[in-house]
Design a protein around this motif. Structure first.
Motif: not given
Lengths: 500, 500
Positions: A85-86, A100, A105-106, B441-442, B444-445, B478
Motif C-alpha cells: 500500500k505504501l 507506483i 502503490t503510494d 501524504c503521497p 495525490k493525497k 504518481h
C-alpha cells in the motif's frame, strides 16, 4: 560464521513460522539501504503466505519502510503480491516502480535525513514489526547489523515486535564497522560530535529489550550483488571534467590541498569519477563521507589513496564482497557504517564542507534539477540523499549525460518538469560536453553557460531558440521564460517519442 | 548619544568627502538587513556624485551586497542612478525590483545562510569597500553595529577599505545586544555552540584593523520606519488556523508543552500570528529564533510572554523604536542580534527544531512553493531565509491568502511557475480557508487536501477539473499532471489579467 547463544536458541524459528505471525495489515520497518543488509527469507515466506491466503479471500495490506531502496527479495517479492500500500522513503525496484507509476502503490519520496523525524513523531503509520538482517544478537539484546545501517536503529526502537534474519554470509568482524548514534530531538538536542569522517561517536550495535525479539531465522542468503559496467566514454568524459575542475578549485584556494571529503551518488558516473581519481597522480589521500560505498572504493584502496569511507551501506559486486571479506580485519580503520540520519545530516555535511557529486535526470537552463520524475509525472527512484548533500555541501556537482533514449531526450531542457533542487542550491553542472560553473551567476548568465557548456550539440540551437524567444516574450526579464512553451519539449516527447 | 575618541576624530569626514573617495567601478559590502542598520548618508552623497559626473561622461558601475533588503536611502537612491550592476542576496525596493525585472540589474537570489561562503571563497566579485552603520567604534577598531547584524562582520573582514556611518539615533546600550560569531570553514570547522536561542557565543563587536577604517561620518538619520497595517480578516483567519494547529500538535506530543522556538517571516501575516499568540491564553513563554523581529514582538512583551528573541535585525515602526529605546536597559536579556549565517544556520535550526512560518507567492496542488517569482519570471523579493528555515525546521508552515489581485489570481495553482521549496521539504499550508497538513501524504493525497482545505471557493472547481484531467491524461500516476496545461493558469493571467 554461525553464532549462537541461549537467546538465539530460544527465538529460533523458520521464515515460514515467522511469516504466519505477521499481521495481515501491517507496517514493516525493514533494514536495507540499497541492495545491502535487507531481510530476504521472511519477505519471501510472507509473500508466499499472502498469495496462498488471498485465494481464500483474505485481505492484506503492507506499508513497507526501509532505509532507502532494497533488493528484489524484499521490494520485488512484496510488490508482486499486489498488497503493497505504501512505501517510503526511496526505491529502485522495477516491479515496485511500475505499481507506483500506475497509481497502485503510494510512495512518499523523502530526504533520507528526514525520515527519523517522521517516524519518531508518529507522522506516518506506526511501525508494527521490524525485520532486520543482522550478523549477531547477544542475550541482552545487542543487535549487530550487517552491510547497511540505514533506518534500522530507529525501526528497531519503534517497532512492537522484532524479527531478525541472522546471516552467516559475512565474517563476524563486520561487527566493528558500525557506529550507531541517534541524536536526541528538540530541547534535548546537542551538537553531533563528528568533526572528521572517521570520528566514531556511538556503539557498534543497536540495543533492544530482548523481549521485543519475537523470532530469529538463520540465513545464508547473500545480498543481491550489484553489477558494474565499465564506464563508457560519456562517463569518462564527465569524470575528466570533474577532476579538472577540482584541481582548478584547489589552485583558486577554494578547496584545501588535502581536499574535502567526497560524497558521491550511486551508479556508473559516480564510479567513473572515483576510478579516475584512483588513476590520476594529482589525487591522493581521499576521504569519503557518503551514503553508499560501491566497488569503485577498491580502486582507491589499490592506489593506496583511501583514507576513510564513512557510509550508510556497503554495496559490492560478488567479487568486491569477496575482496572485502578477505581484508575485513585489515580494513577496519577504512570504513564506518552510520545510520542515514548521520551519514546525511545537514549539520555534519555543512561542517565538513563536502564535495557532493550526484546524478540528475534533467537540468533546466536556469540550473534547476529534476532528480526524480520522468517527464514530470513518473517516479524514477526518489530524491534519496541528493537534497541533503546538494544543499549543505561546500561544492555541489550534478552530472548527467546530455542525451538519453538514443538522443530523443535532451537532459538540458527549457524548464524542468519537476524541481528537486533549485537554482538557489545548485552550483556545478557536468555533461560529457563540458562543465558549467553557475556559482555567482544571475539567471541569464546561467542559461548561457548551461546551453554552451553542457547541452548536446544536436539540441543547442533549439535551446538557444527557446531562450531567445523567452528573452523577447517574457514579462519579467529576470528569469525569462516563454510559459506557453516552457514544458513543450516534454509534451512533444510524450506525443512523438522525441524532443528533437 | 554622541561618542568620540581619537580614532573617530582623526577619521571624521563628511559623506560628500567619502563619496569622492569611492571608486567609480566598485563592489560595496553594506550593513543592513531589512530597513534596519543600513548606511544612509554615504549612498546619498555617492548617488549625487554619480549623477553629476555622469553628465561629464564618466561611467560608473556598482555591485551592491548587503545582508538582505535595505531601505530607500541605500537601495532606492543607488538604483535610481541607473549604474547598479549587481545586487545580492535579497531586495524589496520597488526601483531596484523594476530594474531587475527589466533585465537592467543582475540579481543573485541566495539562501541567506549561504552568502558568507560565497564571499569568503571569492565566488562573487571581491568587496572593495564596506560601508556600515555603527553606534560606536573604539580606537583599536572594535565596531559596534546598530539595529542589524546581517553580513556586516564578513564584509568588514573582506573589504579593503571601511567607511562607517556613526549614528546617534540609538542609545549606546544597543552595543550589548549583538553577538558576533563567524564559524570557521572546512577542516577548521567545529560545532556551533548554540543549544538554546539565548546562548551568547561571540563578541558584541566586529574587530577590524583600525588602518582599514578610511572615514567616519556622523549620522542622525534614523532607519526608515516600517508601517504596520492592522491585520485584516484573512490574516486573522490564517493566524487562527496556525494557533489551533500548534495546540493540536502539542496534544499529539509532537511539540513539547514549553513549545519550540518560532521563526516567522516578515509582514502582516507573520505579525497577525504573533499578535494572536499574545492574546491567546493557551500560549505562554515564547522563544523566537528568527531573522527579523518586528513590532509584533511588543504584543508578546506586553502579555509577558516573550522569553527571548534571537534575530539578525530589529525592524520597528517609529513608535516601536521609541518603546524599544525607552526600555533598552531593561530588555537586554530579551534580544540577541546575530550574523545571518548564525540566525539562519541549518545546524542550529535543525538542532533546536524550530516552528517556521513563512509566506508563499503561490503553492501548487502537490505542495511545491514559489516564494520569489511572479508568474515565473519577475522577481518579487527573493528567497531570503525561507529555504534555510523550511528545510531544517521541525515544523514548516507556509501561509498565504488564497487570492490576490482582487480574485484574479489564485494562490493555489496546478503547477508553480517557479519552485523555491519543493514537496520533499514542505509540510503545512494555511490560507484563510483552512490548513492542509501534508506530512506523510503521497502526492495525490496532497492534491486533494490542498484543493479542499486551502483553495478559495471560486477556484476549487477549476482546480478539481485540472486534477481530474491530470489523473486521466498523465503518463505517470504518481504525480499526475496534464503537462500541456500545467502552466495554463499563468499563461491565461498574462493574456487576460485573470486566472478565472
Amino acid at each position: 560464521m554461525t553464532v549462537t547463544n541461549p537467546l538465539i536458541e530460544k527465538k529460533l524459528k523458520t521464515a515460514e513460522e515467522i511469516a504466519q505471525l505477521l499481521p495481515n495489515h501491517v507496517t514493516l520497518g525493514c533494514s536495507g539501504f540499497t541492495p545491502a543488509g535487507y531481510p530476504k527469507l521472511i519477505p519471501a515466506a510472507f509473500a508466499k503466505r499472502i498469495e496462498e491466503e488471498k485465494k481464500s479471500g483474505k485481505t492484506f495490506s503492507i506499508n513497507l519502510y526501509a532505509g532507502a531502496s532494497t533488493g528484489e527479495e524484499l521490494d520485488g517479492v512484496l510488490a508482486k503480491t499486489g498488497v503493497l500500500k505504501l512505501r517510503i522513503p526511496y526505491q529502485s525496484n522495477s516491479h515496485l516502480r511500475n505499481l507506483i507509476n500506475q497509481g497502485e502503490t503510494d510512495f512518499i519520496d523523502m530526504h533520507l535525513s528526514h525520515v527519523v523525524k517522521y517516524i519518531e513523531h508518529g507522522i506516518l503509520p506506526k511501525i508494527d514489526v521490524a525485520i532486520v538482517e543482522a550478523i549477531d544478537v547477544t542475550t541482552d539484546g545487542k543487535i549487530y547489523l550487517s552491510t547497511s545501517s540505514g533506518m534500522s536503529a530507529t525501526y528497531l526502537k519503534n517497532a512492537e515486535s522484532v524479527y531478525i534474519e541472522l546471516t552467516d554470509t559475512h565474517p563476524l568482524e563486520l561487527k566493528t564497522y558500525h557506529d550507531i548514534y541517534l541524536p536526541d530531538h528538540h530541547s534535548k538536542s546537542v551538537p553531533i560530535p563528528i568533526i572528521h569522517p572517521n570520528d566514531r561517536i556511538g556503539h557498534p550495535y543497536v540495543q533492544v529489550t530482548p523481549e521485543k525479539i519475537k523470532g530469529i531465522v538463520r540465513s545464508n542468503k547473500p545480498d543481491a550483488a550489484t553489477v558494474f559496467k565499465t564506464p563508457d566514454a560519456d562517463c569518462q568524459n564527465i569524470a575528466a571534467h570533474v577532476l579538472e575542475f577540482i584541481q582548478h578549485e584547489i589552485k583558486m584556494g577554494r578547496i584545501p590541498k588535502e581536499y574535502l571529503p567526497f560524497q558521491n551518488g550511486v551508479g556508473n558516473i559516480a564510479n567513473a569519477v572515483l576510478a579516475s581519481m584512483a588513476k590520476d597522480p594529482n589525487f591522493h589521500a581521499i576521504q569519503m563521507y557518503t551514503e553508499v560505498v560501491q566497488d569503485s572504493v577498491f580502486d582507491l584502496i589499490d592506489a593506496e589513496k583511501l583514507e576513510i569511507a564513512s557510509t550508510s551501506a556497503l554495496t559490492f559486486s560478488e567479487l568486491g564482497l569477496k575482496r572485502f571479506h578477505e581484508n575485513i580485519s585489515k580494513w577496519k580503520s577504512k570504513f564506518i557504517i552510520r545510520p542515514q540520519e548521520i551519514s546525511n545530516h545537514p549539520e555534519v555535511i555543512r561542517r565538513m564542507g563536502l564535495i557532493a557529486m550526484n546524478t540528475a535526470i534533467e537540468i533546466d537552463i536556469y540550473g534547476n534539477v529534476n532528480s526524480t520524475h520522468v517527464m514530470g509525472t513518473s517516479m524514477m527512484n526518489g530524491i534519496g540523499g541528493s537534497g541533503d548533500f546538494t544543499r549543505n555541501s561546500h561544492l555541489s556537482i550534478f552530472m548527467t549525460p546530455s542525451l538519453a533514449k538514443e538522443g530523443n531526450i535532451s537532459a538540458i531542457v527549457p524548464m524542468v518538469s519537476h524541481t528537486d533542487h533549485n537554482e538557489h542550491s545548485t552550483m556545478i553542472f557536468v555533461t560529457e560536453n563540458g562543465l558549467a560553473d553557475l556559482r555567482g551567476c544571475p539567471p541569464k548568465k546561467r542559461a548561457e553557460l548551461i546551453i554552451e557548456k553542457c547541452a548536446h550539440p544536436i539540441y543547442k540551437d533549439k535551446l538557444r531558440a527557446y531562450y531567445e524567444t523567452a528573452l523577447k516574450v517574457s514579462k519579467g526579464k529576470h528569469t525569462p521564460h516563454d510559459l506557453e512553451n516552457a514544458l513543450s519539449w516534454h509534451v512533444q516527447f510524450l506525443k512523438t517519442g522525441s524532443m528533437k
